[in-house]
Design an enzyme around this catalytic site. Structure first.
Site, PDB file in Angstrom:
ATOM      1  CB  VAL A 177      -0.874   0.004   1.276  1.00  6.60           C
ATOM      2  CG1 VAL A 177      -1.755   1.250   1.256  1.00  6.60           C
ATOM      3  CG2 VAL A 177      -1.700  -1.257   1.330  1.00  6.60           C
ATOM      4  N   PRO A 178       1.025   1.891  -1.146  1.00  4.14           N
ATOM      5  CG  PRO A 178       0.728   2.953  -3.206  1.00  4.14           C
ATOM      6  CD  PRO A 178       0.244   1.808  -2.368  1.00  4.14           C
ATOM      7  N   GLY A 211       2.721   6.880  -0.649  1.00  5.79           N
ATOM      8  CA  GLY A 211       3.072   8.095  -1.383  1.00  5.79           C
ATOM      9  C   GLY A 211       1.843   8.874  -1.786  1.00  5.79           C
ATOM     10  CG  PHE A 239      -1.453   7.460  -5.419  1.00  4.47           C
ATOM     11  CD1 PHE A 239      -1.286   7.034  -4.102  1.00  4.47           C
ATOM     12  CD2 PHE A 239      -2.687   7.302  -6.013  1.00  4.47           C
ATOM     13  CE1 PHE A 239      -2.319   6.447  -3.414  1.00  4.47           C
ATOM     14  CE2 PHE A 239      -3.731   6.717  -5.324  1.00  4.47           C
ATOM     15  CZ  PHE A 239      -3.545   6.273  -4.023  1.00  4.47           C
ATOM     16  N   GLY A 240      -1.536  10.676  -7.381  1.00  3.18           N
ATOM     17  CA  GLY A 240      -2.694  11.461  -7.783  1.00  3.18           C
ATOM     18  C   GLY A 240      -2.508  11.866  -9.229  1.00  3.18           C
ATOM     19  CE  LYS A 241      -7.866  12.529 -13.345  1.00  2.00           C
ATOM     20  NZ  LYS A 241      -7.908  11.223 -14.012  1.00  2.00           N
ATOM     21  CB  VAL A 242       0.645  15.161 -12.447  1.00  2.00           C
ATOM     22  CG1 VAL A 242       1.444  16.436 -12.710  1.00  2.00           C
ATOM     23  CG2 VAL A 242       1.099  14.528 -11.140  1.00  2.00           C
ATOM     24  CE  LYS A 277       1.583  15.061  -6.129  1.00  4.78           C
ATOM     25  NZ  LYS A 277       2.587  14.001  -5.870  1.00  4.78           N
ATOM     26  CG  ASP A 322       8.574   6.206  -4.765  1.00  2.91           C
ATOM     27  OD1 ASP A 322       7.383   6.488  -4.969  1.00  2.91           O
ATOM     28  OD2 ASP A 322       9.101   5.137  -5.138  1.00  2.91           O
TER      29      ASP A 322
HETATM   30  N1  LIG Z   1       3.933  12.634  -8.932  1.00  2.39           N
HETATM   31  C1  LIG Z   1       4.265  13.927  -9.040  1.00  2.39           C
HETATM   32  N2  LIG Z   1       4.307  14.811  -8.061  1.00  2.39           N
HETATM   33  N3  LIG Z   1       4.688  15.985  -8.565  1.00  2.39           N
HETATM   34  C2  LIG Z   1       4.842  15.809  -9.904  1.00  2.39           C
HETATM   35  C3  LIG Z   1       5.268  16.803 -10.845  1.00  2.39           C
HETATM   36  C4  LIG Z   1       5.660  18.095 -10.526  1.00  2.39           C
HETATM   37  N4  LIG Z   1       6.002  18.737 -11.679  1.00  2.39           N
HETATM   38  C5  LIG Z   1       5.844  17.888 -12.741  1.00  2.39           C
HETATM   39  N5  LIG Z   1       6.071  18.078 -14.050  1.00  2.39           N
HETATM   40  C6  LIG Z   1       5.863  17.055 -14.913  1.00  2.39           C
HETATM   41  C7  LIG Z   1       5.389  15.812 -14.486  1.00  2.39           C
HETATM   42  C8  LIG Z   1       5.203  14.716 -15.439  1.00  2.39           C
HETATM   43  C9  LIG Z   1       5.405  13.384 -15.124  1.00  2.39           C
HETATM   44  N6  LIG Z   1       5.187  12.654 -16.225  1.00  2.39           N
HETATM   45  C10 LIG Z   1       4.832  13.443 -17.271  1.00  2.39           C
HETATM   46  C11 LIG Z   1       4.503  13.127 -18.586  1.00  2.39           C
HETATM   47  C12 LIG Z   1       4.187  14.160 -19.445  1.00  2.39           C
HETATM   48  C13 LIG Z   1       4.211  15.475 -18.985  1.00  2.39           C
HETATM   49  C14 LIG Z   1       4.522  15.777 -17.653  1.00  2.39           C
HETATM   50  C15 LIG Z   1       4.842  14.756 -16.803  1.00  2.39           C
HETATM   51  C16 LIG Z   1       5.131  15.596 -13.119  1.00  2.39           C
HETATM   52  C17 LIG Z   1       5.371  16.648 -12.253  1.00  2.39           C
HETATM   53  O1  LIG Z   1       4.586  14.512 -10.246  1.00  2.39           O
END
Ligand SMILES: Nc1nnc(-c2c[nH]c3ncc(-c4c[nH]c5ccccc45)cc23)o1
Length: 333
Positions: A82-83, A85, A87-90, A105, A191
């Site tokens: 069970v993470p 962390g 997680f969620g939609k970015v 996020k 992580d």
């Molecule tokens: N789990 C998490 N917590 N904070 C972030 C985060 C902060 N700034 C970011 N900028 C880009 C992306 C990103 C991840 N995969 C991608 C694929 C395509 C485009 C963008 C992305 C993710 C982040 O992610």
């Protein structure tokens, strides 16, 4: 300082300091969800005055800032753990006045922990995705952050295949600088893996501090297992206490993933037959067999140092930053 009045959402959205943001986040975490059900409007604290245009205490989603799905829902695949962390939609976000593009996020209120924000707010470094602000609306916490518009290293490897050594060196140096900074404050990210390294035009940065902890002394005794199995160090799997060196091991496995397109172990122990890799990580020597066949001798010895089984003997971020593998002398180029 005057207590900013958030309780009835009177404060709405305000510019503030890191201290204001942290007190807002703690208030949010302690508020009963019932109290949060009937807020008339969004509440939040924004650190980034330059790029985020608040208008009369308002900063409305899909009005003052637009969200575009990056379709980045992180599923911590296949660990069964069970993470803990965040997680969620970015999403990609863009301020409608300043045109500033950001990452946003969305964390459902029930999954939100102050730790998700605390470390990114308090510890700033060019190789850590900057936190621009926190906004609560519609039962979700919106974390606005520096955007890695090049996506994450995982997306890059999955779409373009194994990376070439000079690209791996470029990413590794940035990650090591971020880790050297975190580790100098006794902070363990917990992580480190390709999906938590994002790419900007001129740098790479670490993201997702949902599993991050700060050690009180020089060892961290875990209450739960944190991380993503494939990248976990043997000492973390053993659950008898570990330290910042566990991030170095995870960087080693991340480099193997960048070189070969797959995390360690899976080519020799297919996921279909191995629901969990914890036992393998515990029993087997470090996965040096999974190092790319065309890996340079310098990078191979770098990986041997990063994947050293004994954390006390494993190199630190500062030591690895001086390693010749990532500082190729002129004649190597
Ligand atoms: N789990 C998490 N917590 N904070 C972030 C985060 C902060 N700034 C970011 N900028 C880009 C992306 C990103 C991840 N995969 C991608 C694929 C395509 C485009 C963008 C992305 C993710 C982040 O992610």
């Amino acid at each position: 300082s005057e207590q900013k009045n958030y309780s009835e959402g009177v404060g709405g959205v305000q510019y503030g300091t890191v201290t204001d943001l942290l007190s807002f986040v703690n208030l949010l975490s302690n508020m009963k969800s019932t109290a949060l059900q009937h807020l008339s409007r969004e509440m939040g604290v924004l650190l980034n005055k330059k790029d985020m245009a608040v208008k009369k205490g308002r900063y409305q989603i899909n009005m003052d800032v637009l969200l575009f799905p990056w379709k980045l829902t992180y599923k911590k695949h296949g660990t069964g753990l069970v993470p803990k962390g965040s997680f969620g939609k970015v999403h990609l976000a863009q301020d409608t006045v300043t045109r500033k593009r950001m990452a946003c996020k969305l964390i459902p209120m029930e999954n939100f922990k102050a730790a998700d924000v605390e470390f990114q707010a308090r510890f700033r470094h060019e190789n850590i995705a900057e936190l621009y602000g926190v906004l609560f609306w519609d039962q979700s916490v919106h974390l606005f952050m520096e955007a890695g518009e090049g996506g994450s290293v995982l997306e890059k490897v999955e779409s373009c295949g194994p990376m070439r050594e000079f690209e791996i060196i470029w990413v590794t140096k940035q990650v090591l600088r971020g880790l050297e900074y975190l580790h100098s404050h006794n902070i363990i990210h917990h992580d480190i893996k390709p999906s938590n390294i994002v790419l900007m035009s001129d740098k790479a940065a670490l993201v997702d501090f949902g599993l991050t902890v700060q050690m009180t002394d020089d060892i961290y005794i875990p209450r739960d297992m944190r991380g993503t199995e494939m990248y976990m160090s043997p000492e973390l799997v053993l659950c008898r206490g570990h330290d910042t060196k566990t991030d170095i091991y995870s960087l080693g496995t991340t480099i193997i993933h960048m070189q070969t397109g797959s995390p360690p172990w899976v080519s020799r122990y297919p996921r279909t037959s191995y629901p969990s890799y914890l036992y393998i990580i515990h029993m087997q020597a470090p996965p040096l067999e999974d190092i790319a066949k065309d890996c340079s001798p310098a990078m191979r010895s770098f990986l041997e140092r990063a994947l050293e089984r004994d954390p006390a003997l494993r190199s630190s971020a500062s030591e690895l930053l001086k390693d010749e593998a990532i500082n190729p002398s002129r004649e190597d180029q």
